[in-house]
Design a protein around this motif. Structure first.
Motif, PDB file in Angstrom:
ATOM      1  N   ASP A 121       0.813  -1.215   0.000  1.00  0.00           N
ATOM      2  CA  ASP A 121       0.000   0.000   0.000  1.00  0.00           C
ATOM      3  C   ASP A 121       0.845   1.264   0.000  1.00  0.00           C
ATOM      4  O   ASP A 121       0.549   2.222  -0.723  1.00  0.00           O
ATOM      5  N   VAL A 122       1.905   1.301   0.790  1.00  0.00           N
ATOM      6  CA  VAL A 122       2.697   2.523   0.899  1.00  0.00           C
ATOM      7  C   VAL A 122       3.326   2.897  -0.440  1.00  0.00           C
ATOM      8  O   VAL A 122       3.552   4.073  -0.732  1.00  0.00           O
ATOM      9  N   MET A 123       3.565   1.904  -1.291  1.00  0.00           N
ATOM     10  CA  MET A 123       4.188   2.165  -2.579  1.00  0.00           C
ATOM     11  C   MET A 123       3.191   2.608  -3.647  1.00  0.00           C
ATOM     12  O   MET A 123       3.592   2.935  -4.765  1.00  0.00           O
ATOM     13  N   THR A 124       1.894   2.622  -3.332  1.00  0.00           N
ATOM     14  CA  THR A 124       0.929   3.088  -4.337  1.00  0.00           C
ATOM     15  C   THR A 124       1.205   4.531  -4.745  1.00  0.00           C
ATOM     16  O   THR A 124       0.860   4.945  -5.848  1.00  0.00           O
ATOM     17  N   THR A 125       1.847   5.289  -3.878  1.00  0.00           N
ATOM     18  CA  THR A 125       2.211   6.664  -4.217  1.00  0.00           C
ATOM     19  C   THR A 125       3.026   6.709  -5.504  1.00  0.00           C
ATOM     20  O   THR A 125       2.887   7.639  -6.301  1.00  0.00           O
ATOM     21  N   GLU A 126       3.874   5.703  -5.718  1.00  0.00           N
ATOM     22  CA  GLU A 126       4.762   5.706  -6.888  1.00  0.00           C
ATOM     23  C   GLU A 126       4.030   5.417  -8.188  1.00  0.00           C
ATOM     24  O   GLU A 126       4.636   5.457  -9.261  1.00  0.00           O
ATOM     25  N   THR A 127       2.742   5.116  -8.113  1.00  0.00           N
ATOM     26  CA  THR A 127       1.937   4.971  -9.326  1.00  0.00           C
ATOM     27  C   THR A 127       1.343   6.304  -9.758  1.00  0.00           C
ATOM     28  O   THR A 127       0.760   6.395 -10.828  1.00  0.00           O
ATOM     29  N   THR A 128       1.455   7.326  -8.931  1.00  0.00           N
ATOM     30  CA  THR A 128       0.843   8.662  -9.048  1.00  0.00           C
ATOM     31  C   THR A 128      -0.661   8.632  -8.821  1.00  0.00           C
ATOM     32  O   THR A 128      -1.382   9.515  -9.290  1.00  0.00           O
ATOM     33  N   CYS A 129      -1.161   7.644  -8.077  1.00  0.00           N
ATOM     34  CA  CYS A 129      -2.580   7.638  -7.731  1.00  0.00           C
ATOM     35  C   CYS A 129      -2.860   8.698  -6.666  1.00  0.00           C
ATOM     36  O   CYS A 129      -1.941   9.236  -6.040  1.00  0.00           O
ATOM     37  N   LEU A 130      -4.140   8.980  -6.445  1.00  0.00           N
ATOM     38  CA  LEU A 130      -4.544   9.969  -5.443  1.00  0.00           C
ATOM     39  C   LEU A 130      -4.540   9.376  -4.046  1.00  0.00           C
ATOM     40  O   LEU A 130      -4.086   9.996  -3.082  1.00  0.00           O
ATOM     41  N   SER A 131      -5.075   8.164  -3.917  1.00  0.00           N
ATOM     42  CA  SER A 131      -5.160   7.521  -2.618  1.00  0.00           C
ATOM     43  C   SER A 131      -5.410   6.028  -2.834  1.00  0.00           C
ATOM     44  O   SER A 131      -5.414   5.543  -3.976  1.00  0.00           O
ATOM     45  N   SER A 132      -5.611   5.313  -1.733  1.00  0.00           N
ATOM     46  CA  SER A 132      -5.841   3.868  -1.815  1.00  0.00           C
ATOM     47  C   SER A 132      -6.756   3.432  -0.680  1.00  0.00           C
ATOM     48  O   SER A 132      -6.853   4.093   0.352  1.00  0.00           O
ATOM     49  N   ILE A 133      -7.423   2.313  -0.891  1.00  0.00           N
ATOM     50  CA  ILE A 133      -8.242   1.704   0.151  1.00  0.00           C
ATOM     51  C   ILE A 133      -8.308   0.201  -0.120  1.00  0.00           C
ATOM     52  O   ILE A 133      -8.295  -0.229  -1.272  1.00  0.00           O
ATOM     53  N   TRP A 134      -8.342  -0.589   0.936  1.00  0.00           N
ATOM     54  CA  TRP A 134      -8.382  -2.049   0.830  1.00  0.00           C
ATOM     55  C   TRP A 134      -9.609  -2.585   1.560  1.00  0.00           C
ATOM     56  O   TRP A 134     -10.074  -1.990   2.540  1.00  0.00           O
ATOM     57  N   LYS A 135     -10.089  -3.734   1.106  1.00  0.00           N
ATOM     58  CA  LYS A 135     -11.068  -4.439   1.924  1.00  0.00           C
ATOM     59  C   LYS A 135     -10.356  -4.890   3.198  1.00  0.00           C
ATOM     60  O   LYS A 135      -9.148  -5.148   3.208  1.00  0.00           O
ATOM     61  N   THR A 136     -11.080  -4.972   4.290  1.00  0.00           N
ATOM     62  CA  THR A 136     -10.483  -5.354   5.575  1.00  0.00           C
ATOM     63  C   THR A 136     -11.108  -6.641   6.090  1.00  0.00           C
ATOM     64  O   THR A 136     -12.201  -7.028   5.683  1.00  0.00           O
ATOM     65  N   ASP A 137     -10.383  -7.316   7.000  1.00  0.00           N
ATOM     66  CA  ASP A 137     -10.832  -8.613   7.503  1.00  0.00           C
ATOM     67  C   ASP A 137     -10.254  -8.847   8.891  1.00  0.00           C
ATOM     68  O   ASP A 137      -9.754  -7.917   9.538  1.00  0.00           O
ATOM     69  N   GLU A 138     -10.289 -10.094   9.346  1.00  0.00           N
ATOM     70  CA  GLU A 138      -9.853 -10.416  10.705  1.00  0.00           C
ATOM     71  C   GLU A 138      -8.372 -10.133  10.929  1.00  0.00           C
ATOM     72  O   GLU A 138      -7.947  -9.854  12.055  1.00  0.00           O
ATOM     73  N   LYS A 139      -7.554 -10.198   9.872  1.00  0.00           N
ATOM     74  CA  LYS A 139      -6.129  -9.895  10.042  1.00  0.00           C
ATOM     75  C   LYS A 139      -5.917  -8.416  10.365  1.00  0.00           C
ATOM     76  O   LYS A 139      -4.999  -8.064  11.115  1.00  0.00           O
ATOM     77  N   ILE A 140      -6.771  -7.570   9.802  1.00  0.00           N
ATOM     78  CA  ILE A 140      -6.684  -6.146  10.115  1.00  0.00           C
ATOM     79  C   ILE A 140      -7.288  -5.877  11.494  1.00  0.00           C
ATOM     80  O   ILE A 140      -6.769  -5.046  12.261  1.00  0.00           O
ATOM     81  N   ARG A 141      -8.341  -6.594  11.834  1.00  0.00           N
ATOM     82  CA  ARG A 141      -8.868  -6.475  13.197  1.00  0.00           C
ATOM     83  C   ARG A 141      -7.773  -6.834  14.216  1.00  0.00           C
ATOM     84  O   ARG A 141      -7.601  -6.152  15.227  1.00  0.00           O
ATOM     85  N   GLU A 142      -7.019  -7.893  13.916  1.00  0.00           N
ATOM     86  CA  GLU A 142      -5.950  -8.317  14.823  1.00  0.00           C
ATOM     87  C   GLU A 142      -4.882  -7.231  14.942  1.00  0.00           C
ATOM     88  O   GLU A 142      -4.326  -6.997  16.021  1.00  0.00           O
ATOM     89  N   PHE A 143      -4.568  -6.553  13.815  1.00  0.00           N
ATOM     90  CA  PHE A 143      -3.593  -5.455  13.858  1.00  0.00           C
ATOM     91  C   PHE A 143      -4.032  -4.403  14.875  1.00  0.00           C
ATOM     92  O   PHE A 143      -3.235  -3.934  15.699  1.00  0.00           O
ATOM     93  N   TYR A 144      -5.298  -4.019  14.821  1.00  0.00           N
ATOM     94  CA  TYR A 144      -5.804  -3.016  15.763  1.00  0.00           C
ATOM     95  C   TYR A 144      -5.797  -3.553  17.198  1.00  0.00           C
ATOM     96  O   TYR A 144      -5.488  -2.813  18.145  1.00  0.00           O
ATOM     97  N   GLU A 145      -6.126  -4.832  17.382  1.00  0.00           N
ATOM     98  CA  GLU A 145      -6.093  -5.438  18.716  1.00  0.00           C
ATOM     99  C   GLU A 145      -4.685  -5.396  19.295  1.00  0.00           C
ATOM    100  O   GLU A 145      -4.484  -5.045  20.465  1.00  0.00           O
TER     101      GLU A 145
END
Length: 759
Positions: free
Chosen positions: A246-270
């Motif tokens: 995700d952090v490298m999406t900047t090098e595509t010259t896109c405006l922003s990014s978003i991903w679908k989220t799941d239990e692995k992302i919930r665990e990151f926040y936990e």
């Protein structure tokens, strides 16, 4: 490996691609319009939640949080103070990860830090001391939240993997948020990034990112669009792996990014003690995307982005199999990037038929993550980097990560092999740390490999090369004592160590005002911190001298204002301006200052012809056709031409340095990023577009361009402006302004954002 669809497509239930409405109906039994399906993307919902305009075609966004580092926050706060700032209205985090070394220019870097600390106290912000965390890792650990939006004054502000739509912009856009104004854009297009399969052992996030960048940068497939990551392959990726892509999406010259989220992302926040900030995100049952990038993760091999751009990608196997040919191609491309300023050859890197590199670095917001460094430690454990030229440095992205790597033994494994493990610092990414020797070749898991971002100076005959790689293959190369090696060639058992976050590290060191401002606090100003100089409003008519002409396919912000040691002067507008274009066109500053004498004479009530003799014949030609032009209705300044300026960093100084030197415009065939064009506008500079072929321009360096009734054209919302190249007579040309909001036009009229808010 990577496939681009040539038109918009539909995504069904987040998993199946349908190419038209007929296919949608056949597979789902329902009819849906493209317009309705476009509202089913995750990006649309987040933007709608933050839009205050009531019109989803013309967005006026208010962000949830802001973040800046110590190259940018001084200028931002100084601009906001000059515009009436009394309190930070939303959480604003000031990190100190760029000018952390305090080694250049005496006290000025630490003076900036003290400025930041006292401003956090006075205006109610958060201050992260030097070496605690790089800006984006702190934001991931402490700021991101599902469905939220964050604006940062660094181009790699990307937290999409955590469900946060984040954007990197120039400082004036943060100033607007600090003054309770909005971020105004047209509704961006949304491109789906469909991940399928599963990465093979030894392939890391940088490999996936480089494969995508290589496929979409050159054709502008995602330029100024939102990249929305979907597909079953996401489920196979850890949170750290997703963040690394995700952090490298900047090098595509896109405006922003978003991903679908799941239990692995919930665990990151936990893990980070913030489970309440998790939100499940998925596209709707039928979602329309303006384009689609299909990525088969199973087919991606270890990649390398050769000098001098992240899009110059090959597989490492390709490079090793075709060394001479590929190195020759890189050298030929470098003739354009380096303008022949130095003799550049990579042939001496071929040793016994292999590519030898002198340096390996894993660092920053892209490389310094926990899993990257653990994998590198697994690869190099029990091996040694040797006692020759090759060096190996690792920079964990935050002190909590560093602490966990110490506890689990990864740091010991790295150091025993000869690695130097350093603190959280962005320096290697922008030329302020681990500068290689002249002629050396460095491989880095960082974000960019533009010329000079490793610290070399063309004007002094110094040049080194940087290639981007994943941490795993860098460690494999280190284990092979500097000979280029893909991680897939190593027989390694990855331990998959679990991360434990120690929140006390920040609790004990980070100043957090909890949003409470203390007006009694006196701001500490070091002697290098200067106010912005006064800037005049746009005149009725404008006379511009072209003072630099750049014909590279793309001009980066690093070339407009160099990174590295110059960053120490970012709190001093006039001091920093002395470095503008210094590595691309060293004569630029002198030429711009010469023209600026005329504008200063006008401001002082004097005749500009008295201080700039070359204006006399120019004005004689202008007055033959426009006899009324002269005292009281003419502004005089400079402009530059570049084919496609603004790729890379969000730094506003790429524009503001031109402005304080008397710049009134840029002329380009197109602008590489929205953020650079916005920086020009916010500093009162006209973002002109010419459709003339850059090799056959009707003007050249040193020519004057007369733009009559420019103020009227802005007021009347003209999109095309009539102008003239001044020679023996006036030669008409056409300059386009493109789409502008009413506020942007008013900023141009007032001369800059500061003037606009002062009224």
């Amino acid at each position: 490996m990577v496939k681009l669809y040539d038109k918009g497509v539909y995504l069904l239930n987040g998993t199946e691609i349908a190419e038209d409405v007929a296919e949608v109906k056949a597979k789902t039994g329902t009819e849906v319009s493209q317009q309705e399906a476009a509202k089913a993307t995750m990006a649309y919902h987040i933007l709608a939640d933050h839009n205050t305009s009531g019109n989803m075609e013309r967005l006026q966004i208010k962000f949830d949080k802001l973040t800046s580092h110590d190259i940018t926050f001084v200028g931002i706060i100084q601009t906001a103070r000059a515009s009436g700032l009394e309190k930070f209205p939303i959480p604003y985090v000031l990190t100190n990860c760029h000018n952390s070394l305090c080694a250049v220019g005496g006290t000025i870097n630490e003076d900036d830090h003290m400025f930041g600390l006292t401003c956090a106290k006075k205006y109610g912000g958060v201050y992260v001391p030097p070496h605690q965390a790089v800006i984006h890792q702190y934001a991931r650990e402490m700021l991101a939240g599902g469905g939220k939006m964050i604006l940062g004054s660094d181009s790699h502000t990307r937290y999409g993997a955590l469900g946060t739509m984040a954007m990197g912009e120039g400082g004036p856009e943060l100033v607007k948020q600090l003054l309770n104004k909005t971020y105004d854009i047209k509704m961006p297009e949304v491109v789906g990034i469909y991940l399928d399969g599963e990465p093979m052992k030894g392939v890391g996030p940088q490999d996936v990112a480089l494969a995508i960048i290589g496929a979409v940068f050159g054709n502008g497939y995602v330029n100024n669009k939102v990249m929305e990551f979907v597909g079953p392959g996401i489920d196979k990726l850890s949170a750290d792996f997703r963040i690394g892509i995700d952090v490298m999406t900047t090098e595509t010259t896109c405006l922003s990014s978003i991903w679908k989220t799941d239990e692995k992302i919930r665990e990151f926040y936990e893990i980070h003690g913030r489970e309440g900030d998790y939100k499940e995100l998925n596209p709707g049952a039928v979602a329309y995307y303006d384009g689609m990038v299909y990525v088969n993760l199973s087919e991606i091999k270890p990649m390398i982005a050769m000098p001098f751009h992240p899009s110059n990608v090959y597989t490492i196997d390709e490079v090793n199999a075709n060394l001479k040919d590929i190195l020759h191609d890189v050298e030929q491309k470098a003739l354009v990037s380096l303008d022949g300023a130095v003799d550049y050859s990579l042939q001496d890197k071929i040793v016994d038929g292999k590519l030898y590199v002198e340096q390996g670095i894993i660092a920053g917001c892209a490389g310094g993550g926990f899993e990257n460094i653990c994998a590198a430690a697994d690869i190099i454990r029990g091996r040694y980097i040797g006692a020759d030229e090759f060096t190996f440095s690792v920079y964990p992205a935050s002190t909590p990560i560093y602490m966990e790597l110490v506890k689990n033994g990864a740091v010991a494994d790295l150091m025993q092999a000869g690695t130097i493990v350093k603190t959280a610092f962005c320096g290697p990414c922008f030329g302020a740390g681990d500068t290689p020797a002249n002629g050396a070749f460095s491989i880095r898991h960082s974000t960019r490999n533009f010329p000079n971002r490793e610290g070399s100076k063309l004007q002094s005959g110094q040049i080194a090369s940087v290639a981007l790689m994943d941490a795993r293959s860098i460690a494999a190369t280190a284990a092979n004592k500097g000979f280029l090696t893909p991680a897939t060639a190593m027989d390694v058992e990855y331990t998959g160590r679990k991360y434990h976050f120690d929140q006390n590290i920040y609790a004990n060191r980070v100043f957090d005002s909890k949003g409470e401002a203390d007006p009694s606090v006196e701001i500490k100003f070091g002697p290098n911190i200067k106010d912005w100089p006064s800037m005049p409003a746009l005149s009725e008519n404008l006379l511009l001298k072209v003072v630099s002409e750049i014909h590279d396919p793309v001009t980066t912000t690093d070339e407009l204002i160099p990174s590295g040691e110059t960053s120490s002067y970012r709190s001093n507008p006039l001091g920093l301006a002395e470095f503008a274009l210094s590595r691309k066109d060293p004569a630029y500053v002198g030429r711009a200052k010469e023209v600026q004498k005329a504008e200063k004479a006008i401001e002082a009530g004097q005749c500009p012809l008295e201080v700039l003799e070359e204006l006399r014949p120019v004005m004689e030609v202008v007055r033959k056709a426009y006899p009324e032009v002269g005292e009281g209705n003419l502004g005089i300044g400079s402009t530059i031409f570049a084919v496609k300026p603004g790729d890379g960093s969000a730094r506003e100084q790429a524009a503001s340095c031109q402005k304080v030197l008397g710049g009134w415009a840029n002329i380009a065939n197109e602008y590489a990023t929205k953020r650079y064009r916005s920086n020009l506008i916010n500093w009162g500079m006209l973002p002109f577009i010419t459709e003339e072929d850059h090799e056959n321009l009707s003007f050249q360096n040193g020519d004057y361009i007369f733009v009559p009734e420019i103020r009227k054209a802005i007021e009347e919302k003209a999109s095309v402006v009539k102008a003239y190249v001044v020679g023996d007579e006036l030669k008409e040309i056409e300059l386009k302004l493109g789409d502008m909001t009413d506020a942007e036009r008013e900023i141009i009229l007032k001369g800059c954002l500061i003037n606009y808010y002062r009224g």
